[in-house]
Design a protein around this motif. Structure first.
Motif, PDB file in Angstrom:
ATOM      1  N   GLU A 146       0.855  -1.184   0.000  1.00  0.00           N
ATOM      2  CA  GLU A 146       0.000   0.000   0.000  1.00  0.00           C
ATOM      3  C   GLU A 146       0.891   1.234   0.000  1.00  0.00           C
ATOM      4  N   LYS A 147       0.586   2.159  -0.863  1.00  0.00           N
ATOM      5  CA  LYS A 147       1.379   3.382  -0.977  1.00  0.00           C
ATOM      6  C   LYS A 147       0.485   4.552  -0.623  1.00  0.00           C
ATOM      7  N   LYS A 148       0.715   5.127   0.565  1.00  0.00           N
ATOM      8  CA  LYS A 148      -0.175   6.196   1.008  1.00  0.00           C
ATOM      9  C   LYS A 148       0.507   7.556   1.129  1.00  0.00           C
ATOM     10  N   TYR A 149       1.808   7.628   0.886  1.00  0.00           N
ATOM     11  CA  TYR A 149       2.530   8.900   0.944  1.00  0.00           C
ATOM     12  C   TYR A 149       2.869   9.335  -0.475  1.00  0.00           C
ATOM     13  N   GLY A 150       2.517  10.557  -0.807  1.00  0.00           N
ATOM     14  CA  GLY A 150       2.689  10.980  -2.185  1.00  0.00           C
ATOM     15  C   GLY A 150       3.293  12.356  -2.351  1.00  0.00           C
ATOM     16  N   ILE A 151       3.640  12.634  -3.591  1.00  0.00           N
ATOM     17  CA  ILE A 151       4.114  13.955  -4.010  1.00  0.00           C
ATOM     18  C   ILE A 151       3.267  14.369  -5.206  1.00  0.00           C
ATOM     19  N   ARG A 152       2.599  15.509  -5.092  1.00  0.00           N
ATOM     20  CA  ARG A 152       1.846  16.068  -6.222  1.00  0.00           C
ATOM     21  C   ARG A 152       2.757  17.085  -6.905  1.00  0.00           C
ATOM     22  N   ILE A 153       2.945  16.919  -8.192  1.00  0.00           N
ATOM     23  CA  ILE A 153       3.768  17.827  -8.993  1.00  0.00           C
ATOM     24  C   ILE A 153       2.829  18.562  -9.940  1.00  0.00           C
ATOM     25  N   SER A 154       2.854  19.882  -9.896  1.00  0.00           N
ATOM     26  CA  SER A 154       2.001  20.689 -10.762  1.00  0.00           C
ATOM     27  C   SER A 154       2.774  21.919 -11.225  1.00  0.00           C
ATOM     28  N   LEU A 155       2.122  22.704 -12.050  1.00  0.00           N
ATOM     29  CA  LEU A 155       2.735  23.925 -12.574  1.00  0.00           C
ATOM     30  C   LEU A 155       2.164  25.145 -11.853  1.00  0.00           C
ATOM     31  N   PRO A 156       2.988  26.160 -11.624  1.00  0.00           N
ATOM     32  CA  PRO A 156       2.457  27.375 -11.021  1.00  0.00           C
ATOM     33  C   PRO A 156       1.492  28.080 -11.965  1.00  0.00           C
ATOM     34  N   SER A 157       0.576  28.837 -11.417  1.00  0.00           N
ATOM     35  CA  SER A 157      -0.395  29.588 -12.205  1.00  0.00           C
ATOM     36  C   SER A 157       0.329  30.535 -13.159  1.00  0.00           C
ATOM     37  N   GLY A 158      -0.096  30.527 -14.417  1.00  0.00           N
ATOM     38  CA  GLY A 158       0.506  31.418 -15.402  1.00  0.00           C
ATOM     39  C   GLY A 158       1.757  30.869 -16.069  1.00  0.00           C
ATOM     40  N   ASP A 159       2.176  29.662 -15.721  1.00  0.00           N
ATOM     41  CA  ASP A 159       3.361  29.062 -16.326  1.00  0.00           C
ATOM     42  C   ASP A 159       3.108  28.831 -17.818  1.00  0.00           C
ATOM     43  N   THR A 160       4.070  29.164 -18.659  1.00  0.00           N
ATOM     44  CA  THR A 160       3.888  29.036 -20.104  1.00  0.00           C
ATOM     45  C   THR A 160       3.772  27.579 -20.558  1.00  0.00           C
ATOM     46  N   PHE A 161       4.250  26.637 -19.766  1.00  0.00           N
ATOM     47  CA  PHE A 161       4.125  25.223 -20.111  1.00  0.00           C
ATOM     48  C   PHE A 161       2.668  24.761 -20.079  1.00  0.00           C
ATOM     49  N   GLN A 162       1.797  25.547 -19.417  1.00  0.00           N
ATOM     50  CA  GLN A 162       0.378  25.199 -19.381  1.00  0.00           C
ATOM     51  C   GLN A 162      -0.242  25.233 -20.774  1.00  0.00           C
ATOM     52  N   ARG A 163       0.347  25.986 -21.680  1.00  0.00           N
ATOM     53  CA  ARG A 163      -0.157  26.010 -23.053  1.00  0.00           C
ATOM     54  C   ARG A 163      -0.015  24.643 -23.706  1.00  0.00           C
ATOM     55  N   LEU A 164       1.013  23.888 -23.314  1.00  0.00           N
ATOM     56  CA  LEU A 164       1.238  22.557 -23.866  1.00  0.00           C
ATOM     57  C   LEU A 164       0.522  21.468 -23.068  1.00  0.00           C
ATOM     58  N   LEU A 165       0.563  21.578 -21.741  1.00  0.00           N
ATOM     59  CA  LEU A 165       0.054  20.511 -20.881  1.00  0.00           C
ATOM     60  C   LEU A 165      -1.365  20.738 -20.382  1.00  0.00           C
ATOM     61  N   GLY A 166      -1.849  21.966 -20.431  1.00  0.00           N
ATOM     62  CA  GLY A 166      -3.184  22.285 -19.936  1.00  0.00           C
ATOM     63  C   GLY A 166      -3.132  22.916 -18.552  1.00  0.00           C
TER      64      GLY A 166
ATOM     65  N   ASP B  29      -4.836  22.317 -15.903  1.00  0.00           N
ATOM     66  CA  ASP B  29      -5.044  21.444 -14.744  1.00  0.00           C
ATOM     67  C   ASP B  29      -4.056  20.282 -14.691  1.00  0.00           C
ATOM     68  N   TRP B  30      -2.929  20.372 -15.405  1.00  0.00           N
ATOM     69  CA  TRP B  30      -1.955  19.278 -15.418  1.00  0.00           C
ATOM     70  C   TRP B  30      -1.365  19.073 -14.033  1.00  0.00           C
ATOM     71  N   GLN B  31      -1.252  17.826 -13.652  1.00  0.00           N
ATOM     72  CA  GLN B  31      -0.527  17.452 -12.437  1.00  0.00           C
ATOM     73  C   GLN B  31      -0.098  15.998 -12.556  1.00  0.00           C
ATOM     74  N   ARG B  32       0.893  15.631 -11.784  1.00  0.00           N
ATOM     75  CA  ARG B  32       1.387  14.260 -11.737  1.00  0.00           C
ATOM     76  C   ARG B  32       1.508  13.906 -10.253  1.00  0.00           C
ATOM     77  N   VAL B  33       1.100  12.708  -9.881  1.00  0.00           N
ATOM     78  CA  VAL B  33       1.214  12.265  -8.489  1.00  0.00           C
ATOM     79  C   VAL B  33       2.031  10.989  -8.471  1.00  0.00           C
ATOM     80  N   ARG B  34       3.004  10.940  -7.592  1.00  0.00           N
ATOM     81  CA  ARG B  34       3.819   9.736  -7.381  1.00  0.00           C
ATOM     82  C   ARG B  34       3.597   9.265  -5.949  1.00  0.00           C
ATOM     83  N   TRP B  35       3.390   7.964  -5.790  1.00  0.00           N
ATOM     84  CA  TRP B  35       3.073   7.389  -4.478  1.00  0.00           C
ATOM     85  C   TRP B  35       4.219   6.532  -3.960  1.00  0.00           C
ATOM     86  N   TYR B  36       4.380   6.528  -2.622  1.00  0.00           N
ATOM     87  CA  TYR B  36       5.457   5.800  -1.958  1.00  0.00           C
ATOM     88  C   TYR B  36       4.900   5.070  -0.741  1.00  0.00           C
TER      89      TYR B  36
END
Length: 82
Positions: free
Chosen positions: A18-38, A40-47
């Motif tokens: 069971e992996k219950k500890y995580g890291i949410r990775i997202s982009l700051p508001s206004g980041d230019t990469f949002q044009r490519l990723l959207g 609401d882009w985020q990635r979550v990794r669990w440990y």
């Protein structure tokens, strides 16, 4: 389960844990990469353990050695628990 690729993020000995500890990775508001990723882009990794998550967090938070001096990558890291 067989694992055929060495680069697979799943470690066979930890696959059933069971992996219950995580890291949410997202982009700051206004980041230019949002044009490519959207907006609401985020990635979550669990440990499985808090210590494992904290080590990964410290590693992700470091400036990667392969970035050019002129690169300024942006990301928002957040420790989470489910």
């Amino acid at each position: 389960m067989n694992y055929c690729h060495q680069h697979n993020l799943v470690e066979p000995q930890k696959a059933g844990m069971e992996k219950k500890y995580g890291i949410r990775i997202s982009l700051p508001s206004g980041d230019t990469f949002q044009r490519l990723l959207g907006d609401d882009w985020q990635r979550v990794r669990w440990y499985a353990t808090e210590a494992e998550r904290d080590r990964a967090y410290d590693d992700i938070a470091q400036r990667h050695m392969y970035y050019r001096r002129t690169d300024t990558p942006t990301q928002v890291l957040e420790k989470i628990i489910r």
